[in-house]
Design an enzyme around this catalytic site. Structure first.
Site, mmCIF file in Angstrom:
data_model
loop_
_atom_site.group_PDB
_atom_site.id
_atom_site.type_symbol
_atom_site.label_atom_id
_atom_site.label_comp_id
_atom_site.label_asym_id
_atom_site.label_seq_id
_atom_site.Cartn_x
_atom_site.Cartn_y
_atom_site.Cartn_z
ATOM 1 N N TYR A 78 41.762 -23.411 128.727
ATOM 2 C CA TYR A 78 42.900 -24.302 128.490
ATOM 3 C C TYR A 78 43.952 -23.701 127.560
ATOM 4 O O TYR A 78 44.253 -24.260 126.517
ATOM 5 C CB TYR A 78 42.415 -25.652 127.944
ATOM 6 C CG TYR A 78 41.672 -26.455 128.986
ATOM 7 C CD1 TYR A 78 42.367 -27.220 129.913
ATOM 8 C CD2 TYR A 78 40.286 -26.417 129.072
ATOM 9 C CE1 TYR A 78 41.697 -27.939 130.897
ATOM 10 C CE2 TYR A 78 39.606 -27.125 130.055
ATOM 11 C CZ TYR A 78 40.323 -27.888 130.964
ATOM 12 O OH TYR A 78 39.665 -28.588 131.935
ATOM 13 N N TYR A 122 33.976 -37.052 131.191
ATOM 14 C CA TYR A 122 34.243 -35.637 131.465
ATOM 15 C C TYR A 122 33.020 -35.058 132.175
ATOM 16 O O TYR A 122 31.901 -35.192 131.693
ATOM 17 C CB TYR A 122 34.516 -34.842 130.178
ATOM 18 C CG TYR A 122 34.729 -33.376 130.499
ATOM 19 C CD1 TYR A 122 35.942 -32.947 131.039
ATOM 20 C CD2 TYR A 122 33.714 -32.449 130.342
ATOM 21 C CE1 TYR A 122 36.131 -31.617 131.393
ATOM 22 C CE2 TYR A 122 33.888 -31.117 130.694
ATOM 23 C CZ TYR A 122 35.101 -30.711 131.223
ATOM 24 O OH TYR A 122 35.286 -29.399 131.582
ATOM 25 N N ASP A 124 24.890 -37.599 133.735
ATOM 26 C CA ASP A 124 25.351 -36.276 133.341
ATOM 27 C C ASP A 124 25.010 -36.088 131.866
ATOM 28 O O ASP A 124 25.705 -36.586 130.989
ATOM 29 C CB ASP A 124 26.854 -36.155 133.597
ATOM 30 C CG ASP A 124 27.409 -34.794 133.169
ATOM 31 O OD1 ASP A 124 26.672 -34.023 132.527
ATOM 32 O OD2 ASP A 124 28.584 -34.529 133.475
ATOM 33 N N LYS A 170 24.468 -26.826 129.107
ATOM 34 C CA LYS A 170 24.828 -26.466 127.736
ATOM 35 C C LYS A 170 23.669 -25.989 126.858
ATOM 36 O O LYS A 170 23.429 -24.797 126.808
ATOM 37 C CB LYS A 170 25.602 -27.629 127.113
ATOM 38 C CG LYS A 170 26.994 -27.745 127.749
ATOM 39 C CD LYS A 170 27.978 -28.498 126.900
ATOM 40 C CE LYS A 170 29.393 -28.276 127.365
ATOM 41 N NZ LYS A 170 29.963 -29.373 128.151
HETATM 42 C C1 PLP Z 1 30.569 -29.290 129.499
HETATM 43 C C2 PLP Z 1 30.252 -30.390 130.427
HETATM 44 C C3 PLP Z 1 30.273 -30.191 131.815
HETATM 45 C C4 PLP Z 1 30.670 -28.881 132.455
HETATM 46 O O1 PLP Z 1 29.836 -27.841 132.121
HETATM 47 P P1 PLP Z 1 30.346 -26.316 132.244
HETATM 48 O O2 PLP Z 1 29.146 -25.494 131.908
HETATM 49 O O3 PLP Z 1 31.483 -26.162 131.290
HETATM 50 O O4 PLP Z 1 30.784 -26.121 133.662
HETATM 51 C C5 PLP Z 1 29.930 -31.269 132.621
HETATM 52 N N1 PLP Z 1 29.592 -32.458 132.089
HETATM 53 C C6 PLP Z 1 29.561 -32.692 130.765
HETATM 54 C C7 PLP Z 1 29.152 -34.018 130.241
HETATM 55 C C8 PLP Z 1 29.904 -31.659 129.888
HETATM 56 O O5 PLP Z 1 29.896 -31.888 128.556
#
Ligand code: PLP
Length: 427
Positions: A17, A145, A246, A275
Site C-alpha cells: 500500500y 478484512y 477467518d 499469519k
Molecule cells: C492478513 C489477513 C488476511 C490476508 O492474509 P495475507 O497473508 O496477507 O494474504 C486475511 N484475513 C485476515 C483476517 C487477515 O488479518
C-alpha cells in the site's frame, strides 16, 4: 544498508500500500532478536506489531531456527501432487488436534488471502455438489478484512476496505452492519435486526457467511460481543448457510483464547488460519473443514476440489509451523497473553483522558487507541522510531499486538510511546 540501497528501494521496489510517486520513508532492518528489530545504523526498536500478527514467539527464535535448519538439510521443497512428506503430516495432525471437532480436513495454502479464496471456493463447490448452484453469494459484515485477492476483496469493507477502486469488477456481496455491541459492554439485540433480514431475504442465494470472530482486524480493529457470533452460527444453521470463520489474525491465542470462535462456544464449518501459524517465519496458511463438507465438495462431476498451489505444503514452512504450534501447545501463551492484556488495559486506558482520543479497547494481546482524526503516518512513524519503538498506525488507529514473549518493561515502553506521541500531537 547504505544510501544507494535505500535509493534503489525507493525507485524500484513496491511496498504494501505505497506510492511509487511519493513513497514514504522506509526503515532498513538488518536483523532482529526477541522483540527487537535492529536498524542498519545499529538503533534498536521494540516491535509492537509482531510483523502484522505473526511473530508471536519473537524473532530469531532458537527452536524455530533449528526446525528450519533441520528441514533444509533434508528437503526445502517437493511438489504436493501425488506426494506427501513428514512435515505436512506432523503439522496437519496438530491442526486437527488443536481445532474443534469436526474440523479435520486440512488444505494447506500459501498465504492468508489464498486460504480465504480456498474457503470461498469450498463453499461454492459444496453447493454445486448439492445441486444448488444458485447458492453462490457471500454474506458478511461491514468493517471486515479478508485479504487482497479478488474474492477476498469482495468481502472486505466496501468503504474502508481499501478496494473501492475495484468495485466495478468485484462480485457484489451482501453486507450487514458491523456489530455495535462491544465485547466488554451490554449486548444489544438490535445488532441482529438487519443481519436476520438479510438471511431471511437472501438465504436461497447465499453459500456462506464469512466473518472474523470477535476481533475485526485491518478493517477497523473492532472488538465485538460474543453473542453476535453465537447468533451468526444459529442463523447459518437455520437458513442452511455455511459459516466461514477467518481466524488469520485472531488464531493461535491472540485474543486470549486459542481461537476466537471459542469466545462464543461455536464451531465454524470452514476455518481459515495464517499469519502466526509459522511464528512469523515464512508464509503459510490453512483452510480446515469437516469430513462431511469435504466429501460433499468432492461429489461434483469433477470429483475433486478445484485448487492446488505450486508451493502447497512447502516442507520448510510446515516444519517451522509444526515447531511453532508445539510451542503453543506448551501453553505458556495463556499466561503471557493474559499478562499483556492486563498491562495494556492499565497503561492504555489513561489515553482516554487525551482530547485527541475517541476510544481505547483491549482484548488479549491486542490494544487499540482510536483517535478522532487520522494520523500523519510519516510524521508519527518517525516519532515512534525516535522513541525506540516500531508501531505502525493506520487511519485513526494506533494499535499494539506485540509478540507474546514481550517483557513487562518493553511493553511499558510501547504504551508510553503511544501516550507521548498522541499528547505531543496537540502542540
Ligand atoms: C492478513 C489477513 C488476511 C490476508 O492474509 P495475507 O497473508 O496477507 O494474504 C486475511 N484475513 C485476515 C483476517 C487477515 O488479518
Amino acid at each position: 544498508m547504505n544510501q544507494s540501497d535505500l535509493q534503489f528501494d525507493k525507485e524500484h521496489i513496491w511496498h504494501p500500500y505505497t506510492s511509487l510517486i511519493e513513497p514514504l520513508p522506509c526503515y532498513p532492518v538488518v536483523s532482529a532478536q526477541g522483540v527487537r528489530l535492529t536498524l542498519s545504523d545499529g538503533k534498536q526498536l521494540i516491535d509492537g506489531m509482531s510483523s502484522w500478527w505473526s511473530t508471536i514467539h519473537g524473532y530469531n527464535n532458537q527452536r524455530l531456527n533449528q526446525a528450519a535448519k533441520d528441514q533444509i538439510d533434508k528437503m526445502s521443497h517437493v511438489m504436493f501432487g501425488g506426494i506427501t512428506h513428514p512435515s505436512a503430516v506432523a503439522l496437519c495432525r496438530q491442526l486437527v488436534d488443536m481445532t474443534a471437532q469436526p474440523l479435520d480436513r486440512v488444505f494447506l495454502a500459501d498465504s492468508g488471502s489464498v486460504a480465504v479464496e480456498v474457503a470461498i471456493k469450498m463453499a461454492l463447490q459444496y453447493w454445486v455438489a448439492k445441486g444448488q448452484k444458485q447458492k453462490c453469494r457471500l454474506l458478511t459484515v461491514e468493517h471486515g478484512y479478508h485479504g487482497d485477492t479478488f474474492a477476498a476483496m469482495s468481502v472486505c469493507d466496501p468503504v474502508n476496505g481499501m478496494h473501492e477502486l475495484f468495485n466495478n469488477v468485484l462480485t457484489k456481496q451482501l453486507f450487514a452492519p458491523a456489530p455495535q455491541s462491544r465485547y466488554d459492554g451490554e449486548w444489544d439485540n438490535n445488532d441482529l435486526i438487519e443481519l436476520t433480514a438479510l438471511f431471511e431475504e437472501h438465504h436461497h442465494q447465499v453459500a456462506a457467511m464469512i466473518i472474523e470472530p470477535i476481533v475485526q482486524g485491518a478493517g477497523g480493529m473492532r472488538i465485538y460481543h460474543p453473542r453476535y457470533l453465537t447468533a451468526v452460527r444459529q442463523l447459518c444453521d437455520k437458513y442452511d448457510v455455511l459459516l466461514i470463520c477467518d481466524e488469520i489474525a485472531t488464531g493461535f491465542g491472540r485474543t486470549g483464547k486459542l481461537f476466537g470462535y471459542q469466545h462464543a462456544n461455536i464451531v465454524p464449518d470452514i476455518l481459515c488460519l495464517g499469519k502466526a501459524i509459522t511464528g512469523g517465519y515464512m508464509t503459510l496458511a490453512a483452510t480446515i473443514t469437516s469430513q462431511a463438507i469435504g466429501e460433499e465438495i468432492c461429489r461434483t462431476k469433477a470429483g475433486v476440489f478445484m485448487h492446488g498451489p505450486t508451493f502447497m505444503a512447502n516442507p520448510l514452512a510446515c516444519a517451522v509451523a509444526t515447531e511453532s504450534l508445539k510451542i503453543i501447545g506448551e501453553n505458556n501463551w495463556q499466561q503471557q497473553v493474559s499478562a499483556i492484556e492486563s498491562q495494556l488495559k492499565r497503561q492504555l486506558t489513561p489515553c482516554l483522558e487525551l482530547p485527541q482520543v475517541h476510544d481505547v479497547r483491549v482484548l488479549g494481546a491486542i490494544g487499540v487507541v482510536e483517535l478522532k482524526e487520522a494520523v500523519d503516518m510519516a510524521a508519527i512513524q518517525q516519532h515512534f522510531v525516535e522513541l525506540g519503538v516500531w508501531i505502525r498506525p493506520f487511519g485513526k488507529l494506533i494499535y499494539l499486538m506485540p509478540p507474546y514473549i514481550i517483557s513487562s518493561e518493553d511493553l511499558s515502553q510501547l504504551t508510553a510511546a503511544i501516550f507521548s506521541v498522541i499528547s505531543n500531537k496537540s502542540e
